[in-house]
Enzyme design. Structure first.
Site, short mmCIF file in Angstrom:
data_model
loop_
_atom_site.label_atom_id
_atom_site.label_comp_id
_atom_site.label_asym_id
_atom_site.label_seq_id
_atom_site.Cartn_x
_atom_site.Cartn_y
_atom_site.Cartn_z
CB CYS A 123 -0.75 0.34 1.41
SG CYS A 123 -2.12 -1.50 1.26
CG HIS A 265 -3.52 3.02 2.11
ND1 HIS A 265 -3.67 2.93 0.38
CD2 HIS A 265 -3.58 2.23 3.15
CE1 HIS A 265 -4.27 1.09 1.09
NE2 HIS A 265 -3.50 1.18 2.43
CG ASN A 295 -7.15 -0.84 1.26
OD1 ASN A 295 -6.31 -0.40 0.44
ND2 ASN A 295 -6.66 -1.14 2.04
#
Length: 344
Positions: A123, A265, A295
């Protein structure tokens, strides 16, 4: 020895400047209600814990490279450029273990002979790729760099695991960097990165790599699924993202109050709001798209940038803070001023 690095961008007047942004998600939408029909969950349960209402998922036969190509083309079009000297692709879901996906993406975009490679930092991958592209420009290696984050995390998820199935989606985002000056709009001011391999098991796909293969045999299906220790990840993510953000703000010479927008993020809304709270930033300064896309790992930040540009959340001259935490464990933060770009 320090466990982190900074870009050193402040040491040179030749700076990477954002010249274009593009994002792409596959057309198939999976709502919370659809997940609830096959898992022990509900729309309310997912929204309360993650802030996600839906996510986009690839159809069979679509690859990470396909998404990366589309996002890359959109970013180049937005920048008004028809090429780049370097392509850096951040991904945890490459099309093959070997070779890297970036060369094929570059060729399909129309850049068949430029340098192209993958970066794997889960990520945090986009920030690692951004640092790589910015450093290449600062060193004079490239005049223009295409930085892409692309993921098909749906290919890694256990369909029976309601937690991960509810969180992750597929997508890609990209930015075009060009050589410019530190004080002009769009300039990437500074980047801070860090890692801690002692937290490798918090976010992992345990099977399929050299570690497992060296022990003989083949991994079982359960070894190829993505696993995450949610509670531990939450606390580590908030801590490291906040620390990295403060470090890069200090290096840039900005106070927290100077930040107009934070683009974190898109892990879940609770983490994003907790990071903002740790920094002392009002939650409304966070740019959010997680409700619509979930996500998307390395694609998360560039997709949020593309969305923020499209809906007007990001305005020319805004002082923007980027930050992320991912598997490895890895983390980072960056500062930049938002350029005057046409809405994608």
């Amino acid at each position: 020895m320090s466990d982190d690095i900074s870009s050193g961008l402040s040491a040179t007047t030749r700076t990477a400047v954002i010249a274009g942004v593009g994002g792409y998600v596959p057309p198939r939408v999976v709502t919370n209600d659809e997940l609830a029909r096959r898992l022990d969950t509900s729309d309310a349960w997912i929204r309360t814990r993650t802030g996600i209402a839906q996510r986009h998922v690839i159809d069979p036969g679509t690859t990470t490279g396909d998404l990366a190509v589309e996002a890359g083309l959109r970013a180049l079009k937005n920048s008004g450029a028809d090429g780049a000297d370097l392509v850096v692709l951040a991904t945890t879901t490459p099309d093959r273990p070997c070779p890297a996906t970036a060369p094929a993406v570059a060729t399909r975009i129309g850049l068949p002979h430029v340098a192209a490679f993958d970066v794997a930092a889960v990520c945090s991958g986009f920030l690692y790729a951004l640092q790589t592209g910015a450093a290449a420009i600062g060193a004079g290696f490239a005049e223009r760099v295409l930085v892409i984050g692309a993921e098909t995390f749906s290919t890694l998820l256990d369909p029976a695991d309601r937690t991960t199935a509810a969180i992750f989606g597929d997508g890609a985002g990209a930015v075009v960097l060009r050589a410019g000056e530190r004080d002009e709009p769009g300039a990437v001011r500074d980047i801070h990165l860090g890692s801690d391999g002692g937290m490798a098991d918090l976010i992992t796909v345990p099977g399929g790599g050299a570690e497992q293969r060296s022990r003989g045999g083949f991994p079982g299906p359960e070894d190829l699924y993505f696993r995450m220790e949610g509670k531990s990840v939450f606390f580590a993510a908030v801590r490291r993202m906040a620390e990295s953000s403060l470090t890069v703000l200090d290096r840039t010479g900005w106070q927290v109050a100077d930040v107009d927008r934070i683009v974190a993020h898109q892990a879940n809304t609770r983490i994003i709001h907790a990071v903002a709270e740790q920094l002392g930033l009002p939650p409304e300064r966070a740019v959010l798209n997680i409700e619509r896309v979930g996500n998307t790992s390395a694609a998360s930040i560039p997709l949020a940038l593309a969305g923020g540009m499209a809906d007007g959340a990001l305005k020319a001259g805004d002082r923007v803070l980027l930050t992320a935490f991912g598997g490895g464990a890895t983390w980072g933060a960056a500062t930049l001023t938002w350029p005057d770009l046409p809405r994608a």
